[in-house]
Enzyme design. Structure first.
Site, PDB file in Angstrom:
ATOM      1  N   ASP A 544       0.865  -1.183   0.000  1.00 14.90           N
ATOM      2  CA  ASP A 544       0.000   0.000   0.000  1.00 14.90           C
ATOM      3  C   ASP A 544       0.906   1.239   0.000  1.00 14.90           C
ATOM      4  OD1 ASP A 544      -2.224   1.628   0.373  1.00 14.90           O
ATOM      5  OD2 ASP A 544      -2.402   1.212   2.522  1.00 14.90           O
ATOM      6  N   GLU A 547       2.721   5.169  -3.833  1.00 15.27           N
ATOM      7  CA  GLU A 547       2.733   6.211  -4.896  1.00 15.27           C
ATOM      8  C   GLU A 547       4.047   6.957  -4.969  1.00 15.27           C
ATOM      9  OE1 GLU A 547       0.398   5.860  -2.504  1.00 15.27           O
ATOM     10  OE2 GLU A 547      -1.011   4.782  -3.761  1.00 15.27           O
ATOM     11  N   ASP A 621      -9.224   4.145  -1.596  1.00 14.97           N
ATOM     12  CA  ASP A 621     -10.146   4.506  -0.519  1.00 14.97           C
ATOM     13  C   ASP A 621     -11.450   5.102  -1.024  1.00 14.97           C
ATOM     14  OD1 ASP A 621      -8.044   3.618   0.940  1.00 14.97           O
ATOM     15  OD2 ASP A 621      -7.388   5.598   1.623  1.00 14.97           O
TER      16      ASP A 621
HETATM   17  C1  NOJ Z   1      -4.613   3.214   2.868  1.00 18.16           C
HETATM   18  C2  NOJ Z   1      -5.258   2.108   2.103  1.00 18.16           C
HETATM   19  O1  NOJ Z   1      -5.823   2.604   0.917  1.00 18.16           O
HETATM   20  C3  NOJ Z   1      -6.277   1.420   2.979  1.00 18.16           C
HETATM   21  O2  NOJ Z   1      -6.874   0.377   2.261  1.00 18.16           O
HETATM   22  C4  NOJ Z   1      -5.625   0.919   4.227  1.00 18.16           C
HETATM   23  O3  NOJ Z   1      -6.587   0.339   5.068  1.00 18.16           O
HETATM   24  C5  NOJ Z   1      -4.929   2.060   4.966  1.00 18.16           C
HETATM   25  N1  NOJ Z   1      -4.009   2.706   4.075  1.00 18.16           N
HETATM   26  C6  NOJ Z   1      -4.201   1.592   6.199  1.00 18.16           C
HETATM   27  O4  NOJ Z   1      -3.169   0.753   5.867  1.00 18.16           O
END
Ligand code: NOJ
Length: 978
Positions: A544, A547, A621
């Site tokens: 995650d 970017e 998200d």
């Molecule tokens: C951002 C991610 O997009 C999300 O899916 C994740 O739960 C959080 N970071 C925490 O790691």
């Protein structure tokens, strides 16, 4: 709501603003593009044209040399590159004490491309070239032609003598050549004025703008230099040591009304125009991978990943371009309609789409695809950037995630509840809270006391665990990972060449520079079982924030003047950064233990062209709102046609608490995401499928079972993606490229080549949906065989418990009907074949299976069958699609599957002649003489009330891996009836 002020608009991004203004100037009739291809420089050899484009600069006093190559590939694809000689030679002076490289970045291709580059032997210069033009014939049988205009420089790409794509038609080619900064005298400031300055900054900026505007009026040709040498946004100043260095080009698609692609944006499949007007966007589509908090829908704003592939589509033709550049990129789209000319026969009204591509730095490097079909584009793009990696079979089943399952006991508890409610699932996920204080490769000793036991517990039902590992490494004491990162100097550097330090989940952090081969070697070591203690062969990884997301960085990411391996600026490589990281993780997963080779599973948020080779992605998200459920379908479809089809959205919506109805509908939609995972933010309530209770839990369970039942069809679709680049879920235009009415349809989808047409319900309180049917095949309701036929919209009932799913006539769909708790437990289950007769009475389909785990399929260990029902002969056959191979691996695999049989064949739309038929003849290859031909019962069910008739062959006892045929009666002309 997204914080717009955190992200640049085109006007706030210097090079974007400059190039849009350039475009506005170029629209004036007096405009002349200052680029000319020097005819004396042109050479052509071995499928490649080289030459020099001269850019007239300094009011005509000088020329900048821009080396051009046009490479004609065997595949019929052409590649155009333009560099800048002066920078290429390093003949420039960097500003400040910059340690950055001097050249334009030319390595995006080496990260993105893995094949398809064989040069065409047949490409040849035309001998009929006119004065001022060079023409090259290329492509299969010389069907393609590149018409290169010397002055101003431009290219028209033709197929069968018709122009499909034009470069620099509008004169927007712009290569910002190197120039030294001419220091203008600045008034010295007295001490104490500094602070005052800050407060007055905004006011001043406004005044400066005004002044600049005035200057512009006085000197219309003057360029806006305000963002050439440095740029400030959100309190961060980008030092820009190489000055202005953007590249831009207009690419036009004459006669094409629809363009698709360039993910990732929360937008419809058919891209909108971007230069204002009713219902259109005002901003170009932006590609600058970023962690956009609470992203907004129907917007060209950037998101987490970038694939600079665009395809243009019209009836009878699909073409495309792939812009290989990893820097911040903006793409303007405009359309112009030409009305029919009543005076000249044959001039039909048509729409042209014109695009304008603008990147901050790097060379110009563009691939041109001339189609003519959507399948040609996805295949050729896949040959260049790689096809989707064949996932393990568990990876396409259901994943259960949330931020966070808080202890190992919690994980086991969730697992037990799935079993208690008889809900299938394969993978449970751990978000960042499992770590000891956000130090990756560690477990929180208080909450995850016994990870080994937890893994063993999951393994009992062949279930897996995915743990998150992010690229930011906590900058703290007593953490060997950061110590090594620093000691080995493997972190991304700031502009001064020191380890860059920023802020993320762990607080102060540093970022692994996965552009560095030494960093990858080091990274691999961290995942070994004896290094990352508590992991096992059923642990997989989630990457995650790659970017990269930097909480205190400009636009929530790294400063552009940061430095990577090879002294490239972050500016040059930004959009590739995420891919280098998940690639490194993929490689690490391959080497966890000597001799244990399993297909890795890595989920990534950030991506670039080529990410499909080693990861799955999700759309980040989203919100628990109906609109986000709707938006997920075009987003996932777009991933599919853009070469990265292993995609999905957070089921249920990440932020917020979905209503039970929304959650249910989201599961009913999520079963069509190639990557299917429920996920939720840490502040939300629990919402695992067993939480909402009756009737929701039961309805969600049915949806999950449907996904599991169709796993053979999904796996076959993945195999197609892995061998031909075809999307896994497919939009209407891809299946029906001639059907103009369906070109913008993006709220329904086909699953692979199965003919399954799904129209998910994405509105509250719906009791029916309208599904669009493009052709005149019969379409049958998946569950009760209600017939829908005739091109156009059809209303189908969709109360909460109903999943609107149709089967297009002409297909055979493989299934496994026995409900199990995980996909692993289905490995040796028998198959059901659903034969959906087409309007001509025929049907066909394929099935691909392998061990779902290892790489043995690469050595022939798989089953690949073609099933066909021939109405003329009244015979259903299973024939081999695998190339004959006698490898040990093939033998062993086939042996392991020898007992796996077809337990049921359902024929939908069965002819009424079968009404009195009681049995069919079954023949299997290789069976003993006595058993060669056997009779098996056939049962015919007459349909009524709009439902088709169907027939069932129960237990024909034929092996899934063998050739066989089933005779349904005398051979005759078909007599098909519903
Ligand atoms: C951002 C991610 O997009 C999300 O899916 C994740 O739960 C959080 N970071 C925490 O790691």
């Amino acid at each position: 709501m997204v914080k717009h002020e955190n992200f640049k608009t085109c006007t706030q991004s210097g090079f974007c603003k400059r190039n849009r203004e350039f475009a506005d100037r170029a629209a004036e009739s007096s405009w002349k593009s200052p680029y000319a291809l020097d005819p004396a420089s042109i050479t052509f050899s071995k499928g490649q044209l080289s030459g020099t484009i001269l850019k007239t600069i300094n009011e005509g006093h000088e020329k900048a040399s821009l080396p051009l190559t046009i490479t004609f590939l065997d595949s019929g694809v052409a590649r155009v590159t333009v560099d800048e000689e002066r920078r290429q030679k390093g003949d420039i002076t960097l500003r400040g004490d910059s340690k950055a490289r001097k050249e334009r970045y030319n390595e995006a291709g080496s990260w993105a491309l893995v094949g398809g580059l064989a040069v065409s032997e047949g490409a040849a210069l035309s001998d009929k070239a006119e004065q001022g033009y060079t023409k090259v014939f290329y492509g299969d049988g010389g069907k393609h032609q590149a018409v290169i205009r010397h002055e101003p420089f431009g290219i028209e790409f033709q197929r069968d003598s018709q122009t499909q794509i034009k470069f620099n038609e509008r004169g927007l080619l712009n290569v910002e050549h190197w120039r030294p900064k001419i220091e203008k005298p600045v008034e010295e400031k007295k001490e104490g004025e500094e602070e005052k300055k800050e407060g007055e900054e905004e006011k001043k900026e406004g005044e400066e703008e005004k002044k600049k505007e005035e200057e512009k009026e006085e000197e219309p040709k003057g360029e806006d230099e305000s963002t050439w040498w440095d740029e400030t946004f959100g309190g961060n100043t980008d030092s820009k040591p190489r000055g202005p260095e953007a590249i831009a080009l207009d690419i036009s698609f004459p006669g094409y009304e629809h363009v698709y692609g360039i993910p990732e944006h929360a937008t419809g499949l058919s891209l909108k125009t971007t230069r204002g007007g009713d219902g259109n966007y005002n901003e170009p589509y932006r590609l600058y991978n970023a962690d956009v908090f609470e992203y907004e829908l129907d917007s060209p704003m950037t998101l987490y990943g970038a694939i600079p592939l665009m395809q243009a589509h019209r009836k009878g033709s699909t073409v495309g371009v792939f812009w290989v550049n990893a820097a911040e990129t903006w793409i303007d789209v405009v359309k112009s309609k030409t009305s029919a000319n009543p005076l000249s026969l044959g001039t039909k009204s048509h729409t042209d789409t014109q695009t304008h591509w603008i990147s901050e730095s790097g060379i110009l490097d563009v691939f041109v695809f001339l189609g003519p079909t959507p399948q040609d584009i996805t295949r050729q793009y896949g040959e260049l950037t790689g096809f989707t990696a064949m996932p393990q079979s568990f990876a396409i089943a259901y994943h259960q995630c949330r931020w966070n399952y808080v202890t190992d006991e919690d994980v086991k508890d969730v697992d037990r509840r799935f079993d208690k409610f008889d809900i299938p699932y394969d993978v449970i996920w751990l978000d960042i809270e499992y770590t000891n204080e956000k130090k990756y490769f560690t477990w929180d000793p208080l909450t995850f006391v016994n990870p080994d036991k937890m893994h063993k517990h999951l393994a009992k039902r062949d279930r897996k665990l995915v743990a998150i590992i992010d690229p930011h490494i906590k900058n703290t004491d007593n953490y060997p990972v950061i110590d090594e990162l620093k000691k080995k100097s493997l972190a991304v550097k700031n502009k001064d060449g020191n380890d860059y330090e920023g802020w993320c989940w762990p607080g102060s952090s540093m970022w692994i520079d996965a552009f560095n081969p030494a960093a990858i070697t080091w990274w691999k070591g961290l995942f070994k079982y004896d290094s990352f203690k508590g992991t096992a062969s059923n642990t997989f990884i989630w990457n995650d924030m790659n970017e990269p997301s930097v909480f205190n960085g400009p636009e929530t990411t790294m400063p552009k003047d940061n430095l990577h391996h090879g002294s490239w600026e972050h500016r040059d490589v930004h959009n590739i950064n995420g891919m280098t990281f998940h690639n490194a993780t993929y490689q690490a997963m391959l080497e966890r233990k000597k001799g244990e080779v399993r297909r890795p599973f890595v989920l990534t948020r950030s991506f670039y062209s080529g990410s499909q080779r080693s990861a799955a992605m999700w759309t980040g998200d989203n919100l628990a709102e109906w609109s986000h459920l709707q938006a997920s379908i075009p987003m996932v479809l777009n991933q599919g046609i853009s070469g990265f089809p292993f995609a999905g959205a957070d089921v249920g919506g990440f932020f917020g608490n979905p209503s039970k109805e929304l959650l249910t509908r989201w599961y009913q939609t999520g079963i069509y995401y190639p990557f299917f995972r429920g996920h939720a933010h840490i502040d939300t309530r629990r919402r695992e499928p067993y939480v909402p209770g009756a009737p929701y839990t039961g309805i969600i369970t049915q949806a999950l079972r449907l996904r599991y039942q169709l796993l053979p069809a999904w796996y076959t679709a993945f195999h197609e993606a892995a061998t031909s680049g075809a999307p896994i879920i497919r939009p209407n235009f891809y299946i029906h490229p001639e059907d103009e009415r369906g070109f913008a349809i993006d709220d329904q989808l086909y699953v692979g080549s199965t003919g399954l047409l799904a129209k998910p319900v994405t509105t509250e309180g719906a009791t029916s949906v309208s599904v669009y049917i493009a052709d005149d095949q019969p379409y049958y309701d998946y569950f009760d065989y209600t017939l829908y036929q005739g091109a156009g919209h059809h209303t189908i009932p969709a109360p909460l418990e109903k999943i609107p799913l149709l089967m297009q006539g002409g297909h055979i769909i493989p299934r496994r009907d026995r409900p199990r708790r995980s996909s692993g437990l289905m490995k040796y289950d028998p198959f059901t074949l659903v034969v959906v007769l087409g309007k001509d009475g025929n049907a066909e389909g394929t099935l691909y299976i392998d061990d779902g785990e290892t790489f043995d399929y690469e050595k022939g260990a798989f089953i690949h069958r073609r099933f066909a029902f021939d109405a003329g002969r009244n015979i259903l056959t299973s024939s081999n699609l695998a190339k004959p191979s006698n490898t040990v691996k093939t033998e062993t695999y086939l042996k392991s599957m020898a007992k796996v049989r077809v337990e049921k064949i359902i024929i939908v739309g069965a002819p009424k002649e079968w009404k009195n038929k009681k049995e069919v003849n079954v023949m299997e290859e290789g069976a003993k003489e006595s058993k060669r031909r056997k009779s098996v019962e056939l049962k015919y069910y007459e349909g009524s009330g709009g439902k088709a008739s169907w027939a069932v062959v129960r237990d024909p006892k034929v092996a899934i891996g063998k050739g066989w045929k089933i005779e349904f009666g005398e051979s005759k002309g078909h007599g098909h009836a519903h």
